[in-house]
Design an enzyme around this catalytic site. Structure first.
Site, PDB file in Angstrom:
ATOM      1  N   ALA A 162       7.580   5.372   5.351  1.00 19.30           N
ATOM      2  CA  ALA A 162       8.848   5.395   6.283  1.00 19.30           C
ATOM      3  C   ALA A 162       9.925   5.957   5.686  1.00 19.30           C
ATOM      4  O   ALA A 162      10.278   5.996   4.724  1.00 19.30           O
ATOM      5  CB  ALA A 162       8.935   4.062   6.870  1.00 19.30           C
ATOM      6  N   LYS A 163      11.199   6.324   6.581  1.00 21.14           N
ATOM      7  CA  LYS A 163      12.095   6.681   6.060  1.00 21.14           C
ATOM      8  C   LYS A 163      13.205   6.675   7.198  1.00 21.14           C
ATOM      9  O   LYS A 163      12.839   6.388   8.283  1.00 21.14           O
ATOM     10  CB  LYS A 163      12.220   8.229   5.809  1.00 21.14           C
ATOM     11  CG  LYS A 163      13.174   8.827   4.731  1.00 21.14           C
ATOM     12  CD  LYS A 163      12.883   8.136   3.299  1.00 21.14           C
ATOM     13  CE  LYS A 163      13.813   8.679   2.202  1.00 21.14           C
ATOM     14  NZ  LYS A 163      13.204   8.236   0.926  1.00 21.14           N
ATOM     15  N   GLY A 164      14.536   6.670   7.037  1.00 24.85           N
ATOM     16  CA  GLY A 164      15.458   6.659   7.951  1.00 24.85           C
ATOM     17  C   GLY A 164      17.021   6.957   7.478  1.00 24.85           C
ATOM     18  O   GLY A 164      17.083   7.062   6.262  1.00 24.85           O
TER      19      GLY A 164
END
Length: 389
Positions: free
Chosen positions: A64-66
């Site tokens: 995931a990334k954000g």
């Protein structure tokens, strides 16, 4: 609405992203970055890299990334605090200790993660919410060893590669010349760790410039000078260089620890290092990869070299769930074991691929071997779990 620094109020909109690429192996795991040039495409690409990195280092997380599109350097602490809390509030149950677990990234810190934890905890009272985020301050459930984990992991991977494969006849880091592009958290931690192993740091750079000293640069002295002057450039007893000249320095090990696409088709032929270790994300383009391969320059890819951060994030998550606190020595021992084991598996896969496809240059790359191993693990887990319903 946000208050301006002159006390007046003004309207402002900030766009944030969170991408969960894959959760077959476990909850999503990946950093939150605050950067003015952040795009959804970049976040999506980085989330995929996290999937392969977690699979490769063998921790039970997906990718995931954000982040938020903002220039943290121009915002006050209060503005950054409100942006962080609003972003986490809007994410709601899209993150969670068993759903998706953020961590620090570019221009976010342990203090930012404390805000993430506090906001989520306020929204979910009565639970053990510390595992919702990693990279927290120690007194908020952070792990000893987490701050330097990415840089230490880079050095563990480099050291074990050299032990197993050798570098121009050397099987130890002692005496080898190291150039590090980027002197942020990862670059500084790696420089300290290389120096402890008696490697010689002959080149360093930050966003303002680069320096070179063939006799060696003390990382602690370099950090003190940078804090005082704002840049490494002009450090006494060192020669100022351009970034391009730094990448072309005669050295044994080159560690790109800054941003993407630093070694490309236009300058790969100038690289004089015998080993390139990707501490940043995608610092070497695929075209440059092929050029380095043809020239006999070995490369330890990013999903392996910089996996130390997510590895110790996993250790923090485990400690939070179990309400335990491990010593820094225990964390470092576990990190070294994980990194060394991953290096061994990738080298074995690379050897098998070379034997199976001797005429395919891609088969000879550690990057190909690392990706093959990571994708295979995710694919096997997907097949084992089956399709729902």
């Amino acid at each position: 609405m946000l208050p301006g620094r002159d006390g007046r109020w003004f309207g402002a909109s900030f766009f944030g992203f969170r991408v969960l690429h894959n959760n077959v192996l476990g909850p999503g795991k990946g950093g939150l970055r605050f950067h003015p040039d952040l795009t959804l495409e970049e976040v999506t690409s980085l989330a995929a890299l996290m999937t392969w990195k977690c699979a490769l280092i063998d921790v039970p997380f997906g990718g995931a990334k954000g982040g938020v599109v903002c220039d943290s350097k121009t915002l006050s602490d209060g503005e950054l605090r409100r942006i962080t809390r609003r972003f986490i509030t809007e994410l709601g149950d899209n993150i969670g200790p068993h759903t998706d677990i953020p961590a620090p990234d570019m221009y976010t810190s342990a203090e930012t993660m404390a805000l993430v934890y506090d906001t989520y905890d306020t929204m979910h009272p009565g639970r053990n919410n510390r595992p919702v985020v990693t990279g927290k301050p120690l007194d908020q459930g952070g792990s000893l060893g987490r701050r330097d984990a990415s840089g230490n992991g880079v050095v563990h991977a480099t050291e074990h590669f050299i032990k197993l494969r050798g570098l121009d006849g050397n099987h130890h880091l002692g005496g080898l010349r190291v150039v590090i592009q980027g002197f942020g958290k990862v670059g500084f931690a790696a420089a300290k760790s290389f120096a402890r192993r008696e490697a010689r740091i002959v080149g360093l750079s930050d966003s303002q410039g680069a320096i070179h000293n063939e006799a060696g640069i003390d990382p602690l002295a370099a950090l003190a000078y940078k804090r005082e002057s704002g840049s490494l450039a002009g450090m006494p007893a060192a020669t100022n260089l351009s970034n391009e000249d730094l990448l072309a320095l005669d050295c044994d090990i080159l560690v790109p620890a800054a941003v993407a696409n630093q070694i490309h088709a236009g300058n790969a032929a100038d690289v004089r290092a015998r080993l390139v270790v990707e501490a940043a994300y995608d610092p070497v383009t695929r075209e440059a990869d092929a050029i380095l391969q043809e020239r006999g320059v070995s490369l330890v890819p990013d999903i392996l070299a910089n996996a130390g951060g997510v590895c110790v994030s996993y250790f923090e998550w485990v400690q939070n769930i179990q309400n335990q606190s491990w010593t820094e020595q225990e964390v470092e021992r576990k990190l070294r074991h994980k990194m060394n084991h991953a290096v061994e598996l990738v080298l074995k896969r690379q050897h098998r691929m070379r034997e199976s496809h001797p005429d395919d240059p891609l088969a000879g790359m550690m990057r190909t071997a690392a990706l093959a191993l990571a994708v295979e693990r995710v694919a096997c887990a997907t097949l084992e779990r089956g399709i729902w319903p």
